[in-house]
Design a protein around this motif. Structure first.
Motif, PDB file in Angstrom:
ATOM      1  N   TRP A   1       4.986  13.681  10.469  1.00 47.74           N
ATOM      2  CA  TRP A   1       4.241  12.442  10.227  1.00 47.74           C
ATOM      3  C   TRP A   1       5.179  11.235  10.266  1.00 47.74           C
ATOM      4  O   TRP A   1       4.793  10.163  10.730  1.00 47.74           O
ATOM      5  CB  TRP A   1       3.496  12.498   8.889  1.00 47.74           C
ATOM      6  N   PHE A   2       6.396  11.402   9.796  1.00 55.00           N
ATOM      7  CA  PHE A   2       7.352  10.296   9.791  1.00 55.00           C
ATOM      8  C   PHE A   2       7.617   9.806  11.213  1.00 55.00           C
ATOM      9  O   PHE A   2       7.806   8.614  11.449  1.00 55.00           O
ATOM     10  CB  PHE A   2       8.660  10.727   9.113  1.00 55.00           C
ATOM     11  N   ARG A   3       7.603  10.729  12.180  1.00 54.68           N
ATOM     12  CA  ARG A   3       7.868  10.372  13.579  1.00 54.68           C
ATOM     13  C   ARG A   3       6.646   9.781  14.292  1.00 54.68           C
ATOM     14  O   ARG A   3       6.775   9.232  15.375  1.00 54.68           O
ATOM     15  CB  ARG A   3       8.384  11.586  14.339  1.00 54.68           C
ATOM     16  N   VAL A   4       5.472   9.892  13.692  1.00 54.27           N
ATOM     17  CA  VAL A   4       4.247   9.389  14.322  1.00 54.27           C
ATOM     18  C   VAL A   4       4.368   7.905  14.639  1.00 54.27           C
ATOM     19  O   VAL A   4       3.933   7.443  15.688  1.00 54.27           O
ATOM     20  CB  VAL A   4       3.006   9.657  13.438  1.00 54.27           C
ATOM     21  N   ASN A   5       4.962   7.131  13.772  1.00 54.95           N
ATOM     22  CA  ASN A   5       5.059   5.687  13.978  1.00 54.95           C
ATOM     23  C   ASN A   5       5.780   5.352  15.274  1.00 54.95           C
ATOM     24  O   ASN A   5       5.379   4.459  16.004  1.00 54.95           O
ATOM     25  CB  ASN A   5       5.778   5.029  12.802  1.00 54.95           C
ATOM     26  N   GLN A   6       6.844   6.069  15.572  1.00 60.12           N
ATOM     27  CA  GLN A   6       7.591   5.811  16.792  1.00 60.12           C
ATOM     28  C   GLN A   6       6.721   6.028  18.022  1.00 60.12           C
ATOM     29  O   GLN A   6       6.741   5.260  18.967  1.00 60.12           O
ATOM     30  CB  GLN A   6       8.832   6.709  16.845  1.00 60.12           C
ATOM     31  N   GLU A   7       5.892   7.073  17.997  1.00 58.06           N
ATOM     32  CA  GLU A   7       5.007   7.364  19.121  1.00 58.06           C
ATOM     33  C   GLU A   7       3.956   6.279  19.280  1.00 58.06           C
ATOM     34  O   GLU A   7       3.643   5.869  20.390  1.00 58.06           O
ATOM     35  CB  GLU A   7       4.360   8.724  18.918  1.00 58.06           C
ATOM     36  N   LEU A   8       3.395   5.818  18.165  1.00 60.15           N
ATOM     37  CA  LEU A   8       2.364   4.773  18.235  1.00 60.15           C
ATOM     38  C   LEU A   8       2.936   3.468  18.764  1.00 60.15           C
ATOM     39  O   LEU A   8       2.304   2.800  19.568  1.00 60.15           O
ATOM     40  CB  LEU A   8       1.747   4.536  16.849  1.00 60.15           C
TER      41      LEU A   8
ATOM     42  N   GLY B   1       6.982   4.513   4.829  1.00 55.83           N
ATOM     43  CA  GLY B   1       8.150   4.185   4.027  1.00 55.83           C
ATOM     44  C   GLY B   1       8.277   5.016   2.761  1.00 55.83           C
ATOM     45  O   GLY B   1       9.362   5.127   2.188  1.00 55.83           O
ATOM     46  N   THR B   2       7.179   5.636   2.321  1.00 56.59           N
ATOM     47  CA  THR B   2       7.215   6.467   1.113  1.00 56.59           C
ATOM     48  C   THR B   2       7.580   7.922   1.418  1.00 56.59           C
ATOM     49  O   THR B   2       7.857   8.694   0.500  1.00 56.59           O
ATOM     50  CB  THR B   2       5.852   6.446   0.385  1.00 56.59           C
ATOM     51  N   ILE B   3       7.577   8.291   2.691  1.00 58.07           N
ATOM     52  CA  ILE B   3       7.802   9.698   3.054  1.00 58.07           C
ATOM     53  C   ILE B   3       9.188  10.207   2.647  1.00 58.07           C
ATOM     54  O   ILE B   3       9.282  11.312   2.079  1.00 58.07           O
ATOM     55  CB  ILE B   3       7.504   9.935   4.550  1.00 58.07           C
ATOM     56  N   PRO B   4      10.287   9.481   2.879  1.00 56.18           N
ATOM     57  CA  PRO B   4      11.582  10.025   2.459  1.00 56.18           C
ATOM     58  C   PRO B   4      11.650  10.331   0.954  1.00 56.18           C
ATOM     59  O   PRO B   4      12.204  11.365   0.559  1.00 56.18           O
ATOM     60  CB  PRO B   4      12.575   8.921   2.847  1.00 56.18           C
ATOM     61  N   GLU B   5      11.069   9.479   0.135  1.00 57.06           N
ATOM     62  CA  GLU B   5      11.069   9.731  -1.317  1.00 57.06           C
ATOM     63  C   GLU B   5      10.208  10.942  -1.648  1.00 57.06           C
ATOM     64  O   GLU B   5      10.554  11.746  -2.507  1.00 57.06           O
ATOM     65  CB  GLU B   5      10.573   8.498  -2.071  1.00 57.06           C
ATOM     66  N   ARG B   6       9.090  11.082  -0.968  1.00 58.02           N
ATOM     67  CA  ARG B   6       8.218  12.243  -1.182  1.00 58.02           C
ATOM     68  C   ARG B   6       8.966  13.525  -0.817  1.00 58.02           C
ATOM     69  O   ARG B   6       8.876  14.526  -1.525  1.00 58.02           O
ATOM     70  CB  ARG B   6       6.949  12.086  -0.325  1.00 58.02           C
ATOM     71  N   ILE B   7       9.722  13.502   0.272  1.00 55.98           N
ATOM     72  CA  ILE B   7      10.512  14.671   0.679  1.00 55.98           C
ATOM     73  C   ILE B   7      11.545  15.002  -0.402  1.00 55.98           C
ATOM     74  O   ILE B   7      11.732  16.169  -0.755  1.00 55.98           O
ATOM     75  CB  ILE B   7      11.171  14.439   2.053  1.00 55.98           C
ATOM     76  N   LYS B   8      12.212  13.992  -0.941  1.00 55.99           N
ATOM     77  CA  LYS B   8      13.200  14.218  -2.004  1.00 55.99           C
ATOM     78  C   LYS B   8      12.556  14.880  -3.217  1.00 55.99           C
ATOM     79  O   LYS B   8      13.141  15.785  -3.825  1.00 55.99           O
ATOM     80  CB  LYS B   8      13.863  12.909  -2.417  1.00 55.99           C
TER      81      LYS B   8
ATOM     82  N   ILE C   1       7.433  19.815   3.765  1.00 56.86           N
ATOM     83  CA  ILE C   1       8.514  18.911   4.194  1.00 56.86           C
ATOM     84  C   ILE C   1       8.534  18.804   5.714  1.00 56.86           C
ATOM     85  O   ILE C   1       8.663  17.708   6.272  1.00 56.86           O
ATOM     86  CB  ILE C   1       9.878  19.379   3.645  1.00 56.86           C
ATOM     87  N   ASN C   2       8.378  19.919   6.397  1.00 54.78           N
ATOM     88  CA  ASN C   2       8.353  19.903   7.859  1.00 54.78           C
ATOM     89  C   ASN C   2       7.211  19.016   8.363  1.00 54.78           C
ATOM     90  O   ASN C   2       7.399  18.195   9.267  1.00 54.78           O
ATOM     91  CB  ASN C   2       8.202  21.323   8.407  1.00 54.78           C
TER      92      ASN C   2
END
Length: 104
Positions: free
Chosen positions: A91-98, A42-49, A85-86
């Motif tokens: 990593w953001f997509r990892v959750n969907q795979e798990l 949940g913190t990844i989008p803010e980190r990307i910004k 960022i890439n």
């Protein structure tokens, strides 16, 4: 416990470190891992910004820079942050795979 979350300086987030295959974890362990990962994720989008703001600032510097060596250094710094960022997007997509593996 055969898993942990380790802070990655480059990414600015903790990433999971799993000592065994996903299927080898108990249901409770998998739930705990997913819960912790969801908090981090949940913190990844803010980190990307935050990184994007740094890239924009460096691009503005680059627009004004006349020194070739400094321009190369700025380009390199921009490319490194874009790479970060890439990786964060991956990593953001990892959750969907798990989740698919857990419920599959």
């Amino acid at each position: 416990m055969s898993y942990s979350f380790i802070f990655d300086e480059r990414l600015g987030i903790e990433t999971p470190y799993l000592d065994q295959e996903w299927e080898e974890y108990s249901s409770d362990e998998r739930c705990a891992i997913l819960l912790r990962w969801e908090e981090i994720r949940g913190t990844i989008p803010e980190r990307i910004k935050q990184i994007e703001l740094v890239i924009i600032a460096k691009q503005h510097q680059l627009d004004q820079e006349d020194n070739f060596q400094v321009s190369c250094e700025l380009n390199s710094a921009i490319a490194e942050r874009a790479s970060t960022i890439n990786d964060l997007h991956l990593w953001f997509r990892v959750n969907q795979e798990l989740e698919v593996r857990m419920h599959g």
